[in-house]
Design an enzyme around this catalytic site. Structure first.
Site, PDB file in Angstrom:
ATOM      1  N   THR A  98     -39.251  23.933  25.866  1.00 59.19           N
ATOM      2  CA  THR A  98     -38.336  24.583  24.833  1.00 59.19           C
ATOM      3  C   THR A  98     -36.973  24.474  25.588  1.00 59.19           C
ATOM      4  OG1 THR A  98     -40.086  26.375  24.090  1.00 59.19           O
ATOM      5  CG2 THR A  98     -37.743  26.938  23.785  1.00 59.19           C
ATOM      6  N   GLN A 106     -40.991  24.544  18.813  1.00 63.65           N
ATOM      7  CA  GLN A 106     -39.677  24.845  19.374  1.00 63.65           C
ATOM      8  C   GLN A 106     -38.689  23.631  19.650  1.00 63.65           C
ATOM      9  OE1 GLN A 106     -42.916  25.176  20.548  1.00 63.65           O
ATOM     10  NE2 GLN A 106     -43.113  26.923  21.679  1.00 63.65           N
ATOM     11  N   GLN A 121     -37.359  26.628  14.540  1.00 64.17           N
ATOM     12  CA  GLN A 121     -37.894  27.499  15.457  1.00 64.17           C
ATOM     13  C   GLN A 121     -36.944  27.520  16.795  1.00 64.17           C
ATOM     14  OE1 GLN A 121     -42.039  27.001  15.821  1.00 64.17           O
ATOM     15  NE2 GLN A 121     -42.289  28.364  17.678  1.00 64.17           N
ATOM     16  N   ASP A 122     -37.014  28.656  17.539  1.00 60.20           N
ATOM     17  CA  ASP A 122     -36.089  28.788  18.650  1.00 60.20           C
ATOM     18  C   ASP A 122     -34.815  28.041  18.498  1.00 60.20           C
ATOM     19  OD1 ASP A 122     -38.334  29.989  19.331  1.00 60.20           O
ATOM     20  OD2 ASP A 122     -38.945  28.391  21.076  1.00 60.20           O
ATOM     21  N   ASP A 137     -38.373  33.276  15.546  1.00 63.47           N
ATOM     22  CA  ASP A 137     -37.904  33.546  16.881  1.00 63.47           C
ATOM     23  C   ASP A 137     -36.672  32.793  17.343  1.00 63.47           C
ATOM     24  OD1 ASP A 137     -40.426  34.817  17.351  1.00 63.47           O
ATOM     25  OD2 ASP A 137     -41.391  33.297  18.740  1.00 63.47           O
ATOM     26  N   ARG A 156     -39.591  40.232  17.110  1.00 61.19           N
ATOM     27  CA  ARG A 156     -41.045  40.613  17.817  1.00 61.19           C
ATOM     28  C   ARG A 156     -40.688  40.550  19.292  1.00 61.19           C
ATOM     29  NH1 ARG A 156     -45.297  35.680  17.268  1.00 61.19           N
ATOM     30  NH2 ARG A 156     -43.451  34.138  17.644  1.00 61.19           N
ATOM     31  N   TRP A 159     -41.338  39.413  22.613  1.00 66.74           N
ATOM     32  CA  TRP A 159     -41.566  38.180  23.447  1.00 66.74           C
ATOM     33  C   TRP A 159     -42.171  38.465  24.830  1.00 66.74           C
ATOM     34  CZ3 TRP A 159     -38.108  34.285  25.920  1.00 66.74           C
ATOM     35  CH2 TRP A 159     -38.895  33.280  26.767  1.00 66.74           C
TER      36      TRP A 159
END
Length: 549
Positions: free
Chosen positions: A312, A342, A364-365, A386, A454, A456
């Protein structure tokens, strides 16, 4: 108030802080007993006693003040981190078996180097008394985050046999000890309002708060003009057609890095176009400013992803580490798409950095607010899972945040904060912003759940304040980490005076760590002034900001 009187007051304050930082020490002058007593104040006393006792064998030192303990802890952490780095560099190449091994190893070498950089910076700060305790807390938090990011990369690429240096745990525990002790000094500074103010601010004591969206009177005149100007005078120009000094953004950044003195602003104008490249602003390339021709016109675009063998961390289209970075009127995007997992568009660990009128686009990310103090103003951020994550102290103010259509069966989570240690001064604050559905999500709103965030990491911290929440947000507000009870009693998720269809908190999660904030004093901990110490540095950037609620 005259300058002389201000200086005298500040000197008296510093003296009182040093005196109050001391603790009653054991009556025995035996050095090992003395060290044991002080180390028992830390969260990892065994590691503390071993390394401080080890360094004290040649010199019999009696610790008299907590300031001395703090410096000794950071010094020991630095020494062990240096050994850890050498061990990583000396890793047997036969152990780097695959592309995934190579990717993780490359990340870790860079992250360990950054850890040493920040520990050195902290030790110099403490020894020379030329910074605030909150600065030291930021840099120590970054050192710890870097080590954790190395380990996370190995997990992401399923490199279970990746050889972690033997010193890894010891360094982690010594940095945690340093964070815990330094936090006492941060708290003392907060109890003394004058201590968090610059000399210039102290001299205008009593001045009324500026209009919330105006440029404050104490902004740097030069950089105010620089930011406001429609025709900025750049040091170099990047143009795809060859009409500028460079054809790629990275070439311009490399030129900036060759400067002998990096204390003044270096402006790079990136003209209209899509620049398909991955860029890096290295940690010693300070005071760089990227200026585009508008977020719709100037786009830096990459497509790296975890599915293609990148961590990532290394998937980022733009990786920013140099201090005091500013970006304006430009978009960073990752086009890997939702099926590639990611895929970071922007990764920033630039301390005291500003992103103004920027687009940050991915799935994502999307945005890795990795570490240190960051401020985003009037930015447009797009993603799915996320998509605002990391362990920086970061405020998003007057931003537009758009959830996109994820893969079938996926839920959207806007934030995933990475505060792993309760003493880190990090967190995500979304302030006076708008959270809505992107156009591709609107037709399937009834099939996709979207959450504010959420946890992590164990001590995740996110607050959403005075923000418009459209109907896409689930009534629960917040999501569990992979369906577990992880961190529900140690996280801090909060909402304060939000508006819009989804702002009703009556059906929110009932976790111990979730807070419907009603007290302005509690909410003010997550403003620019408190979370970022913004009044001490944002004025020089000339970006408009609201310092309070």
């Amino acid at each position: 108030m005259g300058r002389t009187m201000v200086i005298i007051r500040l000197l008296l304050l510093v003296s009182s802080l040093v005196l109050s930082a001391s603790r009653r020490i054991p009556s025995s002058s035996h050095s090992s007993g003395n060290i044991d007593w002080w180390c028992n104040l830390t969260p990892h006393p065994g590691t503390c006693k071993y390394y401080l006792g080890k360094s004290n064998q040649q010199h019999t030192t009696i610790i008299k003040h907590k300031t001395e303990l703090r410096s000794m802890l950071v010094k020991s952490a630095l020494e062990e981190a240096t050994i850890m780095q050498k061990e990583a560099h000396g890793l047997d190449q036969n152990l780097i078996k695959t592309k995934n091994h190579e990717a993780v190893h490359g990340d870790c070498l860079k992250l360990y180097d950054d850890t040493i950089f920040h520990l050195k910076r902290t030790l110099e700060c403490l020894n020379n008394n030329n910074c605030l305790a909150v600065d030291a807390q930021t840099w120590l938090s970054t050192a710890l985050t870097n080590i954790q990011t190395c380990q996370t990369g190995a997990q992401e690429l399923s490199v279970q046999d990746f050889k972690v240096p033997s010193k890894n745990t010891n360094v982690t525990e010594m940095v945690r000890n340093s964070l815990a002790i330094n936090l006492d000094f941060v708290k003392m500074m907060k109890q003394q309002p004058q201590a968090n103010r610059t000399l210039a601010e102290a001299e205008v004591e009593g001045e009324e708060e500026e209009a919330e969206d105006d440029f404050p009177s104490w902004f740097s005149g030069h950089e105010r003009r620089l930011l406001q100007s429609s025709a900025i005078k750049a040091h170099v120009v990047v143009a795809k057609d060859g009409s500028g000094n460079f054809k790629t953004v990275q070439e311009a950044l490399n030129a900036a890095a060759k400067r002998t003195v990096k204390t003044s602003r270096f402006v790079i104008h990136v003209t209209k176009g899509v620049y398909k490249e991955n860029i890096e602003v290295e940690k010693n390339n300070d005071n760089v400013m990227l200026v585009g021709d508008g977020m719709r016109n100037t786009i830096i675009s990459g497509s790296r992803s975890s599915q293609d063998g990148y961590t990532t961390y290394s998937s980022a289209t733009a990786g920013i580490d140099g201090l005091h970075f500013i970006a304006r009127d430009i978009t960073f995007q990752n086009t890997a798409g939702p099926r590639k997992g990611q895929a970071v568009a922007l990764r920033s660990a630039s301390d005291l950095s500003v992103f103004y009128k920027c687009g940050i686009v991915g799935y994502q990310d999307t945005l890795m607010a990795h570490a240190q103090r960051q401020f985003y103003r009037q930015c447009y951020i797009y993603g799915t899972v996320d998509f605002i994550f990391g362990n920086a102290a970061v405020v998003f103010q007057n931003c537009h945040i758009f959830a996109r259509k994820p893969l079938d069966g996926q839920a959207n989570t806007i934030t995933a904060q990475g505060r792993g240690d309760p003493f880190q001064n990090t967190g995500i604050s979304i302030h006076k912003s708008v959270i809505k559905a992107a156009p591709d999500l609107v037709p399937v709103l009834d099939k996709v759940q979207t959450f504010l965030g959420r946890p992590w990491q164990q001590n995740a911290r996110v607050v959403v304040m005075r923000t418009y929440l459209d109907s896409l947000i689930s009534p629960l507000g917040w999501d569990e980490w992979n369906g577990s009870d992880f961190a529900k009693d140690t996280l801090y998720f909060g909402e304060y005076e939000n508006s819009g269809p989804a702002s009703d908190t009556s059906k929110r999660v009932k976790w111990p760590g979730f807070h419907v904030i009603s007290n302005p004093k509690e909410a003010s901990q997550f403003t620019v002034t408190s979370l970022l110490a913004g009044r001490t540095w944002l004025p020089t950037t000339s970006v408009p900001f609201s310092s309070g609620l």
